[in-house]
Design an enzyme around this catalytic site. Structure first.
Site, PDB file in Angstrom:
ATOM      1  N   GLU A 108      -3.082 -55.020   0.525  1.00 39.16           N
ATOM      2  CA  GLU A 108      -2.784 -54.368  -0.727  1.00 39.16           C
ATOM      3  C   GLU A 108      -2.338 -52.783  -0.765  1.00 39.16           C
ATOM      4  O   GLU A 108      -2.768 -52.064   0.347  1.00 39.16           O
ATOM      5  CB  GLU A 108      -3.972 -54.606  -1.710  1.00 39.16           C
ATOM      6  CG  GLU A 108      -5.022 -53.499  -1.425  1.00 39.16           C
ATOM      7  CD  GLU A 108      -5.676 -53.094  -0.086  1.00 39.16           C
ATOM      8  OE1 GLU A 108      -5.489 -54.300   0.525  1.00 39.16           O
ATOM      9  OE2 GLU A 108      -5.926 -52.021   0.146  1.00 39.16           O
TER      10      GLU A 108
ATOM     11  N   LYS B  88      -4.731 -42.511   7.284  1.00 42.13           N
ATOM     12  CA  LYS B  88      -4.803 -44.194   7.290  1.00 42.13           C
ATOM     13  C   LYS B  88      -3.990 -44.680   8.183  1.00 42.13           C
ATOM     14  O   LYS B  88      -4.637 -46.067   8.576  1.00 42.13           O
ATOM     15  CB  LYS B  88      -3.664 -44.265   6.045  1.00 42.13           C
ATOM     16  CG  LYS B  88      -4.640 -44.337   4.665  1.00 42.13           C
ATOM     17  CD  LYS B  88      -3.806 -44.992   3.432  1.00 42.13           C
ATOM     18  CE  LYS B  88      -4.821 -44.702   2.494  1.00 42.13           C
ATOM     19  NZ  LYS B  88      -4.682 -43.456   1.626  1.00 42.13           N
TER      20      LYS B  88
ATOM     21  N   SER C 133      -6.547 -34.559   4.855  1.00 39.74           N
ATOM     22  CA  SER C 133      -6.434 -35.979   4.936  1.00 39.74           C
ATOM     23  C   SER C 133      -4.875 -36.245   5.191  1.00 39.74           C
ATOM     24  O   SER C 133      -4.416 -37.520   5.890  1.00 39.74           O
ATOM     25  CB  SER C 133      -6.998 -36.974   3.995  1.00 39.74           C
ATOM     26  OG  SER C 133      -6.608 -36.384   2.680  1.00 39.74           O
TER      27      SER C 133
END
Ligand code: PLP
Length: 393
Positions: free
Chosen positions: A107, A85, A374
Site C-alpha cells: 500500500e 524506506k 530520514s
C-alpha cells in the site's frame, strides 16, 4: 515463536484467513535472519545497491546557530531512492524471493513506500502491485509514474476515504486471496506481528552504523537521539541499537499539524488512546465510539491515525519521549537546514529538525545530539512552494 507483543501493544488482530500467511512469514523470517547466506546477500545489497553506510555528518553551522549541543545528522537522505524506506523494501524483497514468492504487493499513501517497494521488486525480479487511494494518486502523480517505470502495476482504490487507510485494507484483501505466491510488503513498523519486529530489524542498520560512527568521531555515545515518527520505522531503526544504553535519551517527534486543539494533526500520543487498527493494538486517534479520526500533516509520511506498537511500549516504560512539531515549525526546520547546511530535508525529517531546534539549545555544548535525517526534500519542493505562495507549480 517470537514475542508477538510489546507489553500490551502489538499482536495479530486479523481475520482467521490471514493467520496462516502471518505464521508462514514469521517462520521464514526467523530462519532467514539466522542464515549466513541471507545475511551476506543483504549486506552486499545494503552496501552496493542502497549505498550504505550512510554518512554521519557533523552539522557545524546548525550547531552554532542553535548554540547548544553538538548536532550530527544521520544521512538516510543519501540512501538510494532518497529515504530510509529502501532499507526495509530491499530486506523484505530479498526475504520474499527466498520464500519462493513471485509477487509483492504494498500500500502507499504519499507514494514513497510504493517507489521503494517497486525498486526492491525490480531488483529481485518480483512482480509488483501497489494499492493507492484515488485521491493520493492524483496528489502524487509523479510517484505513480515512477512506480510504473519501475515495472509495478498501480491499482487505484476508489472506496472509503480514497487514501492510505483504504489502500491498506485492499492490500490485505489481496493478500488473503493470493498468499501462496505473494508477499505483502508492509512499509513501516506497524501492522500485525511479525511486521513491527521485522521492519524494525531491517531498519536497525541505521542505529548500528550511527553508534559505530559516533564512537569513531567522538569516542563516546550521544546524549540524545531525535527522529520523526510516522509509523515509527526510521525512529526505531535509529534507536534499536541504543535501547540498552540507558543514558542515551530518545525523542520521537510526531506531526502536530495545525495544533492539537485544532483536531487537525497526527500526534497519536498527544491526542490518542488505546485501540486496534489494521492488525495491531496501539495508540490511535479515535472518537468516543472508536471511530478512527481524520488526520492532517503537511508531510504525507507522518499523516496516519496510529503508530507502531513498540513506540507505545517505549513510551509506557519511559524509555522514549514523544513530542510533536506543528506544520509551521516543520517548515521552519525545512528552511533552516536548507539555508544553513545546504541539505534539504524531507518534510517528515523536518519535524525532527524542529524537535532539535527546541531541545539542542537547552543542552550543554559538550553534549551530543544525533538527528535522523530520514529522507531528502526534493519530493516536497513543489508542495513547499505552494505553501510559500511561490508560483512554481
Ligand atoms: C515514510 C517516511 C517517514 C515516516 O515513516 P516512519 O516509518 O515513521 O519512519 C519519515 N520520513 C520519510 C522521509 C519518509 O518517507
Amino acid at each position: 515463536m517470537s514475542n508477538r507483543y510489546f507489553g500490551k501493544y502489538g499482536g495479530q488482530f486479523v481475520p482467521e484467513t490471514l493467520m496462516p500467511a502471518l505464521e508462514e512469514l514469521e517462520r521464514a523470517y526467523e530462519k532467514a535472519k539466522r542464515d549466513k547466506t541471507f545475511k551476506a546477500k543483504l549486506k552486499v545489497l545494503q552496501k552496493d545497491f542502497i549505498g550504505r553506510p550512510t554518512p554521519l555528518y557533523f552539522a557545524e553551522k546548525l550547531t552554532k546557530h542553535l548554540g547548544g549541543a553538538k548536532i550530527y545528522l544521520k544521512r538516510e537522505d543519501m540512501a538510494h531512492t532518497g529515504a530510509h524506506k529502501i532499507n526495509n523494501a530491499v530486506g523484505q524483497s530479498l526475504l520474499a524471493a527466498r520464500m519462493g514468492k513471485k509477487r509483492v504487493i504494498a500500500e502507499t499513501g504519499a507514494g514513497q513506500h510504493g517507489v521503494a517497494t517497486a525498486t526492491g521488486a525490480a531488483l529481485l525480479d518480483l512482480e509488483c502491485e501497489i494499492y493507492m487511494g484515488t485521491d493520493d494518486m492524483k496528489r502524487q502523480a509523479l510517484n505513480v509514474f515512477r512506480m510504473r517505470l519501475l515495472g509495478a502495476k498501480v491499482t487505484e482504490v476508489d472506496i472509503g476515504s480514497r487514501t492510505l487507510k483504504d489502500a491498506i485494507n485492499e492490500a490485505l484483501r489481496d493478500w488473503t486471496a493470493s498468499v501462496r505466491d505473494t508477499h505483502y510488503l508492509l512499509g513501516t513498523a506497524f501492522g500485525p506481528h511479525p511486521f513491527p519486529t521485522m521492519v524494525r530489524d531491517f531498519q536497525s542498520v541505521i542505529g548500528r552504523e550511527a553508534r559505530a560512527q559516533i564512537l569513531r568521531a567522538e569516542g563516546r555515545l550521544p546524549d540524545c537521539l531525535i527522529a520523526c515518527v510516522g509509523g515509527g520505522s526510521n525512529a526505531i531503526g535509529l534507536w534499536h541499537r541504543f535501547l540498552k544504553d540507558k543514558k542515551v535519551r530518545m525523542v520521537g517527534v510526531e506531526a502536530g499539524g495545525k495544533g492539537i486543539r485544532s483536531g487537525e494533526h497526527a500526534a497519536r500520543f498527544a491526542g490518542g488512546s488505546l485501540g486496534v487498527l489494521q492488525g495491531t493494538k496501539s495508540f490511535l486517534l479515535q472518537d468516543a465510539d472508536g471511530n478512527v479520526l481524520g488526520t492532517h500533516s503537511v508531510s504525507a509520511g507522518l499523516d496516519y491515525a496510529s503508530v507502531g506498537p513498540e513506540h507505545a511500549y517505549l513510551r509506557d516504560t519511559g524509555r522514549a519521549e514523544y513530542t510533536y512539531a506543528t506544520d509551521k515549525e516543520a517548515l521552519k526546520g525545512f528552511e533552516l537546514l536548507t539555508k544553513l547546511e545546504g541539505i534539504m530535508p524531507a518534510l517528515e525529517s523536518a519535524h525532527a529538525i524542529a524537535g532539535a531546534m527546541k531541545i539542542a539549545p537547552k543542552m550543554k555544548k559538550s553534549q551530543i545530539v544525533i538527528i535522523n535525517l530520514s529522507g531528502r526534500g526534493d519530493k516536497d519542493v513543489q508542495h513547499v512552494a505552494a505553501i510559500m505562495g511561490e508560483g512554481v507549480c
